[in-house]
Design a protein around this motif. Structure first.
Motif, PDB file in Angstrom:
ATOM      1  N   UNK A 104       0.840  -1.206   0.000  1.00  0.00           N
ATOM      2  CA  UNK A 104       0.000   0.000   0.000  1.00  0.00           C
ATOM      3  C   UNK A 104       0.878   1.261   0.000  1.00  0.00           C
ATOM      4  N   UNK A 105       1.945   1.215   0.802  1.00  0.00           N
ATOM      5  CA  UNK A 105       2.857   2.380   0.831  1.00  0.00           C
ATOM      6  C   UNK A 105       3.552   2.558  -0.517  1.00  0.00           C
ATOM      7  N   UNK A 106       4.025   1.480  -1.098  1.00  0.00           N
ATOM      8  CA  UNK A 106       4.677   1.571  -2.410  1.00  0.00           C
ATOM      9  C   UNK A 106       3.745   2.129  -3.461  1.00  0.00           C
ATOM     10  N   UNK A 107       2.471   1.691  -3.437  1.00  0.00           N
ATOM     11  CA  UNK A 107       1.499   2.210  -4.401  1.00  0.00           C
ATOM     12  C   UNK A 107       1.257   3.703  -4.189  1.00  0.00           C
ATOM     13  N   UNK A 108       1.195   4.119  -2.905  1.00  0.00           N
ATOM     14  CA  UNK A 108       0.988   5.540  -2.617  1.00  0.00           C
ATOM     15  C   UNK A 108       2.158   6.375  -3.135  1.00  0.00           C
ATOM     16  N   UNK A 109       3.378   5.907  -2.925  1.00  0.00           N
ATOM     17  CA  UNK A 109       4.550   6.641  -3.397  1.00  0.00           C
ATOM     18  C   UNK A 109       4.585   6.675  -4.917  1.00  0.00           C
ATOM     19  N   UNK A 110       4.257   5.560  -5.549  1.00  0.00           N
ATOM     20  CA  UNK A 110       4.227   5.532  -7.015  1.00  0.00           C
ATOM     21  C   UNK A 110       3.216   6.522  -7.557  1.00  0.00           C
ATOM     22  N   UNK A 111       2.056   6.589  -6.893  1.00  0.00           N
ATOM     23  CA  UNK A 111       1.037   7.546  -7.315  1.00  0.00           C
ATOM     24  C   UNK A 111       1.525   8.985  -7.123  1.00  0.00           C
ATOM     25  N   UNK A 112       2.235   9.221  -6.043  1.00  0.00           N
ATOM     26  CA  UNK A 112       2.753  10.572  -5.792  1.00  0.00           C
ATOM     27  C   UNK A 112       3.805  10.982  -6.818  1.00  0.00           C
ATOM     28  N   UNK A 136       1.888  15.311 -11.179  1.00  0.00           N
ATOM     29  CA  UNK A 136       1.891  15.916  -9.852  1.00  0.00           C
ATOM     30  C   UNK A 136       2.900  17.050  -9.768  1.00  0.00           C
ATOM     31  N   UNK A 137       2.740  17.883  -8.743  1.00  0.00           N
ATOM     32  CA  UNK A 137       3.641  19.018  -8.567  1.00  0.00           C
ATOM     33  C   UNK A 137       5.027  18.538  -8.147  1.00  0.00           C
ATOM     34  N   UNK A 138       5.988  19.422  -8.295  1.00  0.00           N
ATOM     35  CA  UNK A 138       7.355  19.091  -7.882  1.00  0.00           C
ATOM     36  C   UNK A 138       7.408  18.757  -6.396  1.00  0.00           C
ATOM     37  N   UNK A 139       6.708  19.534  -5.572  1.00  0.00           N
ATOM     38  CA  UNK A 139       6.751  19.307  -4.121  1.00  0.00           C
ATOM     39  C   UNK A 139       6.285  17.902  -3.770  1.00  0.00           C
ATOM     40  N   UNK A 140       5.230  17.448  -4.431  1.00  0.00           N
ATOM     41  CA  UNK A 140       4.710  16.113  -4.155  1.00  0.00           C
ATOM     42  C   UNK A 140       5.717  15.043  -4.555  1.00  0.00           C
ATOM     43  N   UNK A 141       6.297  15.196  -5.739  1.00  0.00           N
ATOM     44  CA  UNK A 141       7.267  14.195  -6.216  1.00  0.00           C
ATOM     45  C   UNK A 141       8.548  14.214  -5.377  1.00  0.00           C
ATOM     46  N   UNK A 179       9.557  -0.286  -7.719  1.00  0.00           N
ATOM     47  CA  UNK A 179       9.067   0.291  -8.968  1.00  0.00           C
ATOM     48  C   UNK A 179       8.959   1.807  -8.864  1.00  0.00           C
ATOM     49  N   UNK A 180       8.476   2.282  -7.712  1.00  0.00           N
ATOM     50  CA  UNK A 180       8.399   3.728  -7.485  1.00  0.00           C
ATOM     51  C   UNK A 180       9.796   4.342  -7.467  1.00  0.00           C
ATOM     52  N   UNK A 181      10.751   3.623  -6.886  1.00  0.00           N
ATOM     53  CA  UNK A 181      12.130   4.115  -6.861  1.00  0.00           C
ATOM     54  C   UNK A 181      12.670   4.258  -8.277  1.00  0.00           C
ATOM     55  N   UNK A 182      12.367   3.300  -9.125  1.00  0.00           N
ATOM     56  CA  UNK A 182      12.810   3.402 -10.529  1.00  0.00           C
ATOM     57  C   UNK A 182      12.158   4.606 -11.202  1.00  0.00           C
ATOM     58  N   UNK A 183      10.866   4.834 -10.945  1.00  0.00           N
ATOM     59  CA  UNK A 183      10.189   6.002 -11.521  1.00  0.00           C
ATOM     60  C   UNK A 183      10.855   7.298 -11.072  1.00  0.00           C
ATOM     61  N   UNK A 184      11.283   7.347  -9.818  1.00  0.00           N
ATOM     62  CA  UNK A 184      11.943   8.549  -9.305  1.00  0.00           C
ATOM     63  C   UNK A 184      13.291   8.770  -9.989  1.00  0.00           C
ATOM     64  N   UNK A 185      13.964   7.696 -10.357  1.00  0.00           N
ATOM     65  CA  UNK A 185      15.269   7.814 -11.019  1.00  0.00           C
ATOM     66  C   UNK A 185      15.165   8.375 -12.428  1.00  0.00           C
ATOM     67  N   UNK A 186      13.980   8.323 -13.016  1.00  0.00           N
ATOM     68  CA  UNK A 186      13.803   8.861 -14.367  1.00  0.00           C
ATOM     69  C   UNK A 186      12.842  10.056 -14.356  1.00  0.00           C
ATOM     70  N   UNK A 187      12.718  10.695 -13.195  1.00  0.00           N
ATOM     71  CA  UNK A 187      11.856  11.871 -13.073  1.00  0.00           C
ATOM     72  C   UNK A 187      12.434  13.035 -13.880  1.00  0.00           C
ATOM     73  N   UNK A 188      11.600  14.029 -14.119  1.00  0.00           N
ATOM     74  CA  UNK A 188      12.022  15.172 -14.932  1.00  0.00           C
ATOM     75  C   UNK A 188      12.948  16.112 -14.168  1.00  0.00           C
TER      76      UNK A 188
END
Length: 1583
Positions: free
Chosen positions: A1325-1333, A1338-1343, A1371-1380
């Protein structure tokens, strides 16, 4: 001379009047030392020492005067030569005099004082005299005394024990005397113990460490560091030579030296480069054996694999700098498997694992230095090793994709060296093979052998044909790979960073010469042929001509413009027997122009224009080029005609800016050549036609751009036109004038060319008409962007008037144009309505005329007239505000000071302009006051510069730096003083307020630059008067200004004086308290020790509280008082106890709130806030969380804003209290706040943030065991629910996300890392919440909060056994590594380090994380679904949702947005092709070792999706022929196609070519080849 008469010591002798004796000598005696000595020897023998002393005194006096006036050193030469000749004299008394201690010491101190400020080479003679006096002195005792005096003085200077600030000369002496063996290290050590008692008992090595670090500290001074470096080299060599005799535990080694260097750099980062240049380089030059030992010591150091510790970047930078310097001197070799034993013993071989860890390090500086280390070499013909090339292939992509422009530019600089070295090695290898072949073809009788041994240079290493062939193949393969790599970086989905870096690298590879010493001004035909023969290159470059970024378009145009005519006329696709390159470009121009007309966008218009300019460059022959430009003008004339008839429809359908821009890009081709008379006539017609178009379009859009409405004007008759709004019309009009003005300016620039036959100068009439047109535009325009462009054109016209007599002799002696324009400008100033605060284009008219630098109108004339207009007084009753010449005059003066080309001349007028601007601040008319303020800001910028950050500007003067040279502006202090005096003389409160506001800029100058010393006392007195103002902001700025007066000396005494003079006036007391606070804050921020001052300050403030009535009744005074004590409490938590008592706040026990006793006094929000902060500090001082809880409950019932401030201040106040009881109390308080219904969202946000940080701090301190025992852990669920109840604003939402990672860490640690079913659900549930964030919408602050949460979790808890419950978080960590955003990526990189076992830059971390995750979870069905989703959609899977088909993705991608203002992509960093390729690589790698993967449901799903996608692609390619700027050039379409093809290749490699996907892929290749599909897609499809 010291005396007029000298008493001789010889018996029976009288006195000699040496003054008279020397005065009677002619100048020929003192011509040089020889003549002086010759005369001296004629004197009586017994008087020689006396006369010699007199001569010495006279020569010394002359040399001192010469030093004062920076002489040429002749007097020093005479002085030293005289002493040297006396030392060689036959007379023993004269010789003894030359070696006396007074002579030597006087010369020594003379040297120290002169060399410090003027290192004249003649001073070296003094050192020679001193060396002789200390080493070959006839009197050993005297020599020893001289030596001891020199040694003591030098050591005192180095160790800061001397009052003389003569560091440079002292270190120079130490270097010289150590060099000459006058001094030894043992003697220096002995004297150091004597001079500094604190080191007297230190061991040998510790003593030298202390002395060495004294030298390191001096290296921070640029003028001292070379000398300090030389001394350090002496110490290194000396201690190394002594090491054999030292005891083992006190022995100096290179490891000890390495440690000292690392500690020095850690303490003083600024000295890193100086250590490299002045310490390492001399060592490597002179001592190879010890250099190799030192390099080996640094080469052994590495970042431990699996380590997550935060190693100091500076230590790594020192290591890299050392290795790179060693490599430059040929002592370090690149990592290689081919190094033989003999070479490895004389060289340090870099380790590839260490170098790779540096190449992927998160620090930009470390990576840049590592890249430099890899490619640098002692010789440009030294071959690269295979390992070096492998490292480049592996990591070059991350450097090209980096967000930091500085790093990319550094890498491009190193890339130039890389390319040059590769090309040079290839040339050497080719020559070696050619020579070997020639030798083989020679007859045996012709062969001659020689026994002479050649230098072992890099070229000679390739004499072995087999080795030369291997080196050649290796380097040619890399060059071919590199070209392919650059081509891959240009695909439509790549980011801007990759595009621009690849094209600049491609320009380098085209221009860098092949041979050592070759220039870079010619094109490498081999590389040019390689690029042009690959149509994919041409296609990519043509598509990038319409890229959204201007520098990408420019680079693409530059690359294409380097092709020769032979290439231009060659077939574009020989295999298809297609058109040549020129035909392809012509077709592209048509498509680009159509697209630009369709969208009207600036990037499309500019790209279409560049393509037309490129086409003109490719055309062979002047007539063709003239005809091409004429054709463009013809199309432009048609569009202008349409605009004149129907501007509304023209704005939508026929933008003119691409056509004007196209001529701008094509015209330079003509400007470089000379032409025949007939051709010149045709070009003159082009000039006239272009001007006519510019004038006609101006008349068509004038009413739009000259309207006073800032948001644009849409005429009533155009309101019914579909698709047209104000924004569209304004954009069309602005771009039309912008591009037409740019074009006219470019065309007129040919007047700067040297006159000659056939030069295409513009007709004089066109030049004059252009000048008048731009004048009219500037005088009437209201669109800021438009008149900024036109002002450049008008400035060019004004400057070119000075060139007219050279080009058009008939205009010689006439300057009517400038004079007419000047008269017109004055007329505008006097008569034009003041429609804007900045006077629209009028200031640009003035600046343009002045930049001509003409004799008439002169700068002085124009400035004086503007000044007179600006001085004219005007009252509110005399004007309605619509016609104010003063506004235009003041704005024009401001423009002069802002102009880089005029500000230098204007400096002479700065002080009086400051007076003028300040006087206008007192005007009754707001518009004049406003312009005066704007002018003052520009003057301050002119004085202090504009390159400072906001923080530096607000902090004020530091008490040391010279911000303004008051000597340069001698009248400025007087003007500032006059302003202050006039303001203080104002009568009445309103008048005083206006006067005070008028001097604010003057106060700001003093605040930022410090006071001028000559006026310090007077200025301070006037400024102190403002501390009594009835306006808070006046008191505040006065206090901030006075702060610069009190940075030195007894500032507490000054505060006491000001308080005593306050006469208990509330405003005055408040002003003084503000001053106290500002001084305390500034001195603390500058690192000054205020401990002694604060004790006196507390006594002073306590007396104020006892004696002042206003203190007891005025809440503002009490708040200011408390604020001071809160600052003191932040330094010393016990310091504010008395403050709490004095404001009647006595902290109570468990139930007594700390604010109960303040009710009887007047209160305010500010006082309440400061009182609460003080109470928080008090609670921290007594370490009582019960008091803190009581304070929270009390403030919550009174004011929520005060409560929020209280919660926010707790971490700062309690940071030093880490006892378990305090941690328990704070965590319980934060938890209670989160569940308190009355707490607002912002209060809860502060509390949950504090709780998360508290958990993180415990984990970092290795106190995880305490977490489980904290009471709040038992109620985590209630805390979490409490946060969800009530209002959730963005601040609270981000705080919850941020703290969730810390809470999850605590929960997992509480369960000892065991993941049961409940814990697994929580993790998912926490991983899904972070992935959604982390969703890109979403705004920069949220990400950023989500990335922070991931960092807290993965750095705080690394499980021994990874379960699939962690997959959502991974998976969320990987998404963060390719963030804008790079900040989000950097945080994610830190979070990934514990997982992948190494700190890495985000792209490398993403690669490693994908590989690690696949290896860890590949066998699990959940991950297989995840992998398939990443491959087919680029995202992690969504539960119960089918994969989006390739057809749907393509249909969505084909929806082209042709609006004028397109919506920017949310993520410009991500490259769908790179992401899909990354996961494809992992699938293929893992599937090769798994026999049953093809039978898995996830693989079947992938196969089906891919097969359907390929079928759709085949139909698509058959129906649509692809060309440059065709359907596959769109990045979204390209990404969808590439995704299908990459999946197809993966499926075929896993399931075989005979599978259904294999058959469809084969069919696709055939269709794609026939349909001319994008070459990059065809390369992707290749197995």
């Amino acid at each position: 001379m010291e005396s007029n008469q000298v008493q001789q010591n010889a018996p029976g002798s009288g006195t000699i009047d040496t003054d008279a004796l020397l005065a009677g000598l002619g100048p020929e005696v003192f011509e040089n030392a020889n003549t002086i000595t010759k005369w001296l020897l004629t004197q009586p023998t017994e008087s020689l020492p006396v006369v010699a002393q007199a001569v010495f005194a006279k020569l010394f006096s002359n040399a001192s005067e010469s030093r004062q006036y920076h002489g040429n050193g002749h007097d020093v030469v005479r002085l030293c030569s005289f002493v040297q000749q006396c030392a060689k004299a036959q007379d023993e008394k004269l010789k003894a005099w030359a070696f006396t201690e007074p002579v030597s010491t006087k010369l020594f101190h003379f040297y120290l004082e002169w060399y410090e400020h003027d290192p004249h080479r003649a001073l070296r003679l003094i050192l020679d005299v001193l060396v002789a006096s200390a080493t070959i002195n006839p009197s050993p005792e005297t020599g020893k005394a001289v030596k001891e005096h020199i040694l003591k003085t030098i050591v005192e200077i180095v160790t800061r024990k001397s009052a003389m600030q003569l560091t440079k000369s002292g270190l120079q002496c130490l270097d010289h005397f150590l060099n000459k063996k006058v001094l030894t290290l043992d003697e220096v050590a002995r004297k150091y113990r004597e001079v500094d008692s604190s080191v007297a008992d230190l061991a040998h090595l510790s003593l030298w460490k202390s002395f060495v670090f004294e030298l390191f500290s001096w290296m921070e001074l640029p003028y001292v560091c070379p000398h300090a470096g030389k001394c350090l080299v002496h110490i290194f060599k000396g201690l190394t030579s002594q090491a054999s005799a030292a005891q083992e535990n006190d022995k100096f080694t290179v490891d000890v030296w390495k440690t000292w260097l690392q500690e020095a750099v850690a303490q003083r980062p600024a000295v890193l480069e100086d250590i490299k240049n002045y310490v390492l380089v001399p060592i490597f030059k002179t001592d190879k054996v010890e250099s190799l030992k030192l390099l080996e010591a640094f080469n052994r150091s590495e970042i431990p694999v699996g380590s997550t510790q935060n190693l100091t970047d500076l230590t790594l930078l020192l290591q890299l700098a050392t290795l790179e310097t060693g490599k430059r001197f040929g002592l370090v070799e690149e990592p290689s498997n081919d190094i033989d034993a003999s070479q490895s013993s004389s060289k340090v071989i870099l380790r590839d694992t260490v170098l790779e860890s540096f190449l992927t390090h998160p620090s930009l500086s470390v990576r840049s230095s590592a890249f430099s280390l890899l490619v640098s070499s002692q010789a440009t013909t030294k071959p690269f090793s295979r390992i070096a090339f492998d490292l480049l292939r592996k990591h070059l992509a991350a450097f090209h994709a980096d967000f930091d422009a500085k790093l990319r530019n550094e890498v491009l600089g190193y890339t130039k060296n890389l390319i040059r070295r590769v090309k040079n090695v290839i040339s050497v290898a080719q020559r070696s093979l050619a020579q070997a072949a020639a030798k083989q073809n020679q007859a045996p009788a012709d062969k001659q052998t020689t026994s002479s041994k050649k230098k072992d240079a890099p070229e000679n290493l390739l004499k072995n044909p087999a080795e030369a062939k291997e080196v050649l193949d290796r380097h040619e393969a890399f060059l071919s790979w590199y070209l392919g790599f650059l081509k891959g970086e240009l695909v439509p989905t790549a980011s801007y960073q990759r595009h621009i870096t690849a094209m600049r690298a491609a320009l380098l590879i085209l221009k860098v010469g092949k041979h050592a010493g070759a220039t870079d001004d010619t094109v490498d035909e081999d590389v040019s042929e390689s690029i042009s023969s690959d149509f994919t290159w041409i296609r990519l470059l043509l598509d990038l001509l319409l890229d959204p970024f201007d520098d990408v378009r420019d680079s693409a145009s530059s690359l294409l413009g380097l092709f020769s005519q032979e290439i231009i006329k060659s077939p574009a696709r020989p295999s298809l027997n297609s058109k040549n390159q020129l035909d392809v470009l012509q077709d592209f121009c048509v498509k680009a122009r159509t697209l630009a007309d369709r969208t009207g966008r600036a990037d499309h218009g500019d790209g279409a224009a560049r393509s037309q300019g490129l086409l003109c460059r490719w055309l062979d022959g002047a007539d063709l080029q003239i005809g091409h430009i004429s054709k463009i003008i013809g199309g432009l004339e048609d569009k202008v005609t349409k605009a004149e008839k129907d501007l509304g429809h023209a704005a939508i359908e026929n933008p003119v800016h691409p056509d004007f821009a196209a001529i701008s890009y094509a015209w330079p081709v003509l400007a470089k050549e000379t032409f025949s008379e007939a051709q010149l006539e045709a070009i003159h017609q082009l000039y006239q036609r272009v001007f006519d178009c510019a004038k006609r379009i101006w008349l068509a859009v004038k009413h739009v751009l000259c309207d006073d409405s800032p948001e644009g004007h849409l005429p009533e008759e155009m309101e019914d036109i579909e698709g047209l709004d104000t924004k569209d019309l304004l954009s069309y009009s602005f771009r039309a004038v912008h591009e037409s003005s740019n074009l006219m300016r470019l065309m007129l620039q040919t007047l700067r060319l040297t006159p000659g036959p056939g030069v295409p100068f513009p007709p004089l009439a066109v030049f004059q008409d252009t000048g008048y047109l731009t004048f009219e535009q500037l005088s009437s325009l209201r669109h800021r962007g438009a008149f900024s462009t036109v002002s450049l054109t008008f400035t060019t016209c004004c400057q070119l008037t000075q060139n007219l007599p050279v080009v058009f002799p008939e205009t010689a002696g006439s300057n009517t144009l400038l004079r007419e324009w000047y008269k017109g400008t004055i007329n505008c100033i006097m008569n034009q309505a003041s429609t804007t605060r900045r006077s629209a284009g009028i200031p640009s008219l003035v600046a343009g005329i002045l930049t001509a630098n003409a004799e008439s109108p002169s700068f002085s004339e124009v400035f004086s007239e503007l000044e007179e207009i600006g001085k004219k007084p005007v009252t509110q009753a005399e004007t309605d505000g619509s016609n104010l010449p003063q506004v235009h005059a003041l704005n024009s003066l401001r423009e002069i000071f802002k102009s880089s080309s005029l500000s230098k001349k204007a400096e002479a007028y700065l002080a009086r302009t400051l007076q003028l601007a300040a006087n206008n601040l007192k005007s009754e008319v707001w518009a004049i006051r406003n312009c005066g303020l704007l002018l003052l800001r520009s003057l301050i910028d002119c004085l202090l510069g504009t390159g400072e950050s906001k923080a530096i500007i607000e902090s004020g003067w530091d008490g040391v730096s010279v911000r303004i040279s008051y000597n340069k502006y001698p009248t400025l202090p007087g003007v500032i003083l006059g302003l202050l005096e006039s303001a203080n003389k104002a009568l009445g409160e309103d008048a005083k307020t206006a006067a005070a506001e008028a001097v604010f800029p003057a106060l700001d100058i003093i605040r930022r630059a410090g006071p001028p010393e000559a006026y310090r006392t007077e200025l301070q007195g006037h400024i102190e008067a403002y501390l009594d103002s009835h306006l808070w902001h006046v008191r505040e700025i006065a206090a901030r200004t006075l702060c610069s007066f009190l940075l030195h000396g007894d500032w507490v005494g000054e505060i006491q004086r000001l308080l005593e003079e306050s006469e208990d006036r509330a405003n005055r007391i408040h002003g003084v308290l503000l001053l106290t606070r500002f001084v305390l804050e500034r001195k603390t921020s500058l690192g000054a020790d205020v401990s002694e001052d604060t004790s006196k300050l507390k006594v002073l403030l306590r007396r104020l509280a006892d004696e002042s009535n206003n203190f007891k009744t005025c809440p503002v005074v009490k708040a200011a008082y408390l604020e001071i004590f809160n600052i003191l409490a932040s330094i010393d938590p016990v310091a504010n106890q008395s403050a709490l008592e004095l404001i009647a706040i006595t902290p109570g026990s468990d139930s007594t709130t700390v604010m109960d006793k303040s009710k009887q006094y007047p209160s305010s929000a500010l006082l309440d806030t400061e009182a609460v902060i003080a109470s928080v500090y008090h609670a921290a001082a007594v370490a009582d969380t019960k008091v803190l809880r009581a304070l929270f409950l009390h403030t919550l019932s009174k004011d929520i804003n005060t409560t929020q401030r209280m919660i926010e201040m707790v971490p700062a106040a309690w940071k030093s209290i880490t006892s378990p009881e305090a941690i328990e109390g704070l965590s319980s308080l934060y938890s209670e706040v989160c569940t308190t219904a009355a707490a607002t969202a912002d209060i809860k946000a502060a509390a949950i943030t504090n709780l998360g940080n508290l958990i993180d701090a415990l984990i970092q301190q290795a106190r995880q065991s305490e977490l489980a025992g904290l009471p709040f852990m038992a109620t985590v669920e209630q805390t979490w629910k409490g946060l969800q109840q009530g209002e959730i604003n963005p601040n609270l939402s981000c705080a919850i996300i941020r703290a969730s990672g810390s809470l999850m860490t605590a929960l997992t640690l509480r369960s000892n890392g065991e993941i049961d079913k409940q814990m697994a659900q929580r993790l998912r549930a926490w991983g899904a919440m972070i992935a959604d964030a982390l969703d890109i919408d979403n705004t920069f602050d949220t990400r950023y909060a989500a990335a922070s949460s991931l960092t807290s979790f993965f750095t705080g808890f690394v499980p021994a056994n990874w379960s699939s419950a962690f997959l959502p978080a991974l998976s969320a960590l990987y998404d963060a590594l390719i963030d804008d955003d790079d900040e989000v990526r950097d945080l994610a990189s830190a979070a990934a380090a514990p997982v992948v076992g190494q700190q890495m830059v985000p792209p490398s971390a993403a690669d490693r994380l994908a590989a690690w995750t696949t290896e860890m979870f590949f066998g699990e069905e959940e991950f297989q679904d995840h992998l398939v989703s990443r491959l087919t959609t680029g995202n992690s899977p969504v539960t119960d949702k089918e994969l989006t088909s390739a057809a749907e993705q393509l249909l969505t991608a084909f929806q082209f947005d042709d609006s004028l203002f397109a919506t920017e992509e949310q993520n410009l960093f991500i490259d769908e092709v790179r992401e899909t390729r990354r996961w494809q690589r992992e699938l293929i790698a893992r599937a090769s070792g798994s026999d049953d993967i093809a039978s898995k449901p996830a693989f079947a799903k992938l196969s089906k999706w891919t097969e359907e996608g390929l079928k759709y692609l085949v139909r698509l390619v058959r129906a649509n022929t692809d060309v440059p700027l065709g359907w596959s050039s769109d990045q979204h379409v390209f990404a969808a196609c590439a995704r299908v093809l990459l999946c197809a290749v993966a499926v075929v490699k896993v399931a075989g070519a005979e599978s259904a996907v294999g058959e469809e892929l084969k069919k696709f290749k055939e269709v794609g080849e026939k349909g001319g599909l994008h070459g990059s897609l065809m390369e992707i499809a290749a197995l």
